[in-house]
Scaffold this active site. Structure first.
Site, mmCIF file in Angstrom:
data_model
loop_
_atom_site.group_PDB
_atom_site.id
_atom_site.type_symbol
_atom_site.label_atom_id
_atom_site.label_comp_id
_atom_site.label_asym_id
_atom_site.label_seq_id
_atom_site.Cartn_x
_atom_site.Cartn_y
_atom_site.Cartn_z
ATOM 1 N N TRP A 142 0.820 -1.213 0.000
ATOM 2 C CA TRP A 142 0.000 0.000 0.000
ATOM 3 C C TRP A 142 0.854 1.264 0.000
ATOM 4 C CZ3 TRP A 142 -3.772 -1.885 -2.183
ATOM 5 C CH2 TRP A 142 -4.351 -3.088 -1.782
ATOM 6 N N ASP A 188 -11.007 -6.737 12.335
ATOM 7 C CA ASP A 188 -10.213 -7.950 12.061
ATOM 8 C C ASP A 188 -10.265 -8.880 13.269
ATOM 9 O OD1 ASP A 188 -8.359 -9.729 10.713
ATOM 10 O OD2 ASP A 188 -7.625 -7.979 9.609
ATOM 11 N N GLY A 213 -13.485 -9.006 15.489
ATOM 12 C CA GLY A 213 -14.527 -9.931 15.073
ATOM 13 C C GLY A 213 -14.096 -10.799 13.909
ATOM 14 N N ASP A 214 -14.934 -11.826 13.658
ATOM 15 C CA ASP A 214 -14.762 -12.733 12.530
ATOM 16 C C ASP A 214 -15.880 -12.391 11.549
ATOM 17 O OD1 ASP A 214 -15.144 -14.855 10.757
ATOM 18 O OD2 ASP A 214 -14.558 -16.375 12.219
ATOM 19 N N PHE A 215 -15.502 -11.835 10.394
ATOM 20 C CA PHE A 215 -16.551 -11.309 9.505
ATOM 21 C C PHE A 215 -17.482 -12.382 8.947
ATOM 22 C CE2 PHE A 215 -12.687 -10.491 6.507
ATOM 23 C CZ PHE A 215 -12.680 -11.793 6.020
ATOM 24 N N HIS A 233 -10.530 -12.322 -2.800
ATOM 25 C CA HIS A 233 -9.657 -13.247 -3.556
ATOM 26 C C HIS A 233 -9.147 -14.431 -2.703
ATOM 27 C CE1 HIS A 233 -5.321 -11.618 -2.625
ATOM 28 N NE2 HIS A 233 -6.061 -11.632 -1.542
ATOM 29 N N ASP A 234 -9.337 -14.359 -1.379
ATOM 30 C CA ASP A 234 -8.905 -15.461 -0.510
ATOM 31 C C ASP A 234 -9.874 -16.640 -0.480
ATOM 32 O OD1 ASP A 234 -6.613 -14.185 0.389
ATOM 33 O OD2 ASP A 234 -7.570 -13.347 2.171
ATOM 34 N N GLN A 284 -1.644 -20.744 -1.501
ATOM 35 C CA GLN A 284 -1.749 -20.262 -0.122
ATOM 36 C C GLN A 284 -3.162 -20.181 0.446
ATOM 37 O OE1 GLN A 284 0.868 -16.509 0.041
ATOM 38 N NE2 GLN A 284 1.400 -17.750 1.824
HETATM 39 C C1 ASE Z 1 -3.593 -12.795 0.465
HETATM 40 C C2 ASE Z 1 -2.654 -12.013 -0.188
HETATM 41 C C3 ASE Z 1 -1.392 -12.546 -0.347
HETATM 42 C C4 ASE Z 1 -3.285 -14.065 0.960
HETATM 43 C C5 ASE Z 1 -2.018 -14.590 0.797
HETATM 44 C C6 ASE Z 1 -1.056 -13.813 0.157
HETATM 45 C C7 ASE Z 1 -0.216 -12.025 -0.963
HETATM 46 C C8 ASE Z 1 0.770 -12.986 -0.822
HETATM 47 N N1 ASE Z 1 0.260 -14.053 -0.142
HETATM 48 O O1 ASE Z 1 -4.853 -12.319 0.627
HETATM 49 C C9 ASE Z 1 -0.047 -10.696 -1.616
HETATM 50 C C10 ASE Z 1 -0.145 -10.812 -3.118
HETATM 51 N N2 ASE Z 1 1.032 -11.400 -3.651
HETATM 52 C C11 ASE Z 1 0.991 -12.611 -4.220
HETATM 53 C C12 ASE Z 1 2.308 -13.172 -4.705
HETATM 54 O O2 ASE Z 1 -0.030 -13.242 -4.348
#
Ligand code: ASE
Length: 323
Positions: A142, A188, A213-215, A233-234, A284
């Site tokens: 950021w 968070d 909290g846990d959203f 995106h997670d 991840q």
């Molecule tokens: C997430 C963001 C990231 C979860 C795991 C993550 C990032 C790395 N690991 O929400 C940041 C974005 N970078 C990459 C390489 O994905």
């Protein structure tokens, strides 16, 4: 427990533990190379014959088979001056692929997945340090994309902002400087906010509030704008819809939701950064990077309307929806 004089002089147990991974990996290798399957019908073969059939070196196979004898996974019989190897009952029943009681697939999973994960066991156990490193990673991007994402839309009409999964407060600080009239709350998990207070937001920072909290299950407090930066995106489709629907419920008419994500092009042409990040999400998380059209339909399915997309030209783009 009393330590015997014997154990004190010669710590057999520790030596066994030390060799534990040599033992596992020897058994896994024999399984994966197909040694037990080759010998499954009571066959007795020389190490040279096994090496030829399985396409390995003769010397390497001889050492592997000998070690398996020591582990009682194979037995030897002398035959006309040759040493012949065959399965023991144990390996016949549990280590051949076709046996009804096979453990072959457990061995393969241990060897190909868990074994490699255990290489990082020390990092996993040192969890607070790992968590801090991850939070520093989350924070640092950021510095270069923060201003562009909060300025992509004029958010000055929103005066009570909650950053869901706001982590280190980087976006909250960006909002504070771009919109001095607005109040921002970081929402968070308790353990995340504990780290945030300790390392990222000084206690005299009066303009940033905290909400633990846990959203996915805890109440989401009132606000007129909810920010979700790199949160959607997670998660899987189901969880995204669940989360966005909870956010929609918390919204009053006119309230907004702001997604900050690395958008994929609709035609799969790039950007390569987002394509690579999507692979990292596979490694991840449960999630993936998505195209603008996918975020739009997620938001609409969760009850939002007037969805607008703003590209920033930087890594992260912005999507604004309204209730
Ligand atoms: C997430 C963001 C990231 C979860 C795991 C993550 C990032 C790395 N690991 O929400 C940041 C974005 N970078 C990459 C390489 O994905």
């Amino acid at each position: 427990m009393e330590l015997s004089k014997q154990e004190l002089e010669y710590p057999q147990k520790l030596l066994n533990y030390m060799d534990g991974f040599l033992i596992s990996k020897t058994m896994f290798t024999a399984c994966e190379l197909g040694v037990f399957d080759l010998l499954e019908n009571g066959e007795a073969l020389s190490s040279k014959a096994v090496a030829e059939r399985l396409g390995t070196s003769a010397d390497g196979m001889d050492r592997l088979l000998t070690a398996c004898v020591g582990l009682q996974l194979l037995q030897v019989k002398g035959h006309q001056g040759k040493v012949l190897y065959s399965n023991t009952d144990l390996s016949q029943i549990y280590l051949t692929k076709a046996s009804p009681r096979t453990l072959y697939y457990s061995m393969a999973y241990y060897s190909q997945t868990i074994y490699h994960c255990f290489a990082f066991l020390n990092d996993a156990v040192r969890s607070e340090e790992e968590m801090l490193k991850f939070m520093q990673l989350m924070n640092s991007i950021w510095n270069i994309c923060g201003k562009a994402v909060v300025m992509a839309f004029d958010l000055s009409i929103f005066t009570n902002i909650i950053d869901l999964g706001g982590c280190t407060g980087a976006i909250a600080k960006e909002c504070n400087s771009a919109y001095p009239q607005s109040k921002v709350t970081i929402y968070d998990l308790p353990k995340v906010l504990e780290m945030t207070r300790k390392h990222f937001v000084p206690p005299d920072e009066r303009r940033i509030a905290f909400h633990e909290g846990d959203f996915f299950k805890d109440p989401i407090p009132d606000a007129d704008l909810y920010i979700l930066a790199r949160i959607i995106h997670d998660w899987t489709e189901d969880k995204c819809l669940k989360l966005l629907s909870r956010v929609n419920k918390a919204c009053k008419p006119g309230s907004g939701v702001l997604l900050i994500e690395a958008l994929l092009n609709e035609d799969r042409s790039g950007p390569v950064t987002a394509q690579l990040y999507s692979l990292n999400m596979l490694v991840q998380t449960e999630g993936k990077e998505r195209m603008a059209s996918e975020y739009i339909s997620l938001l609409e399915s969760a009850g939002f309307k007037d969805v607008q997309v703003q590209r920033t030209g930087k890594i992260y783009d912005v999507i604004l929806g309204r209730k």
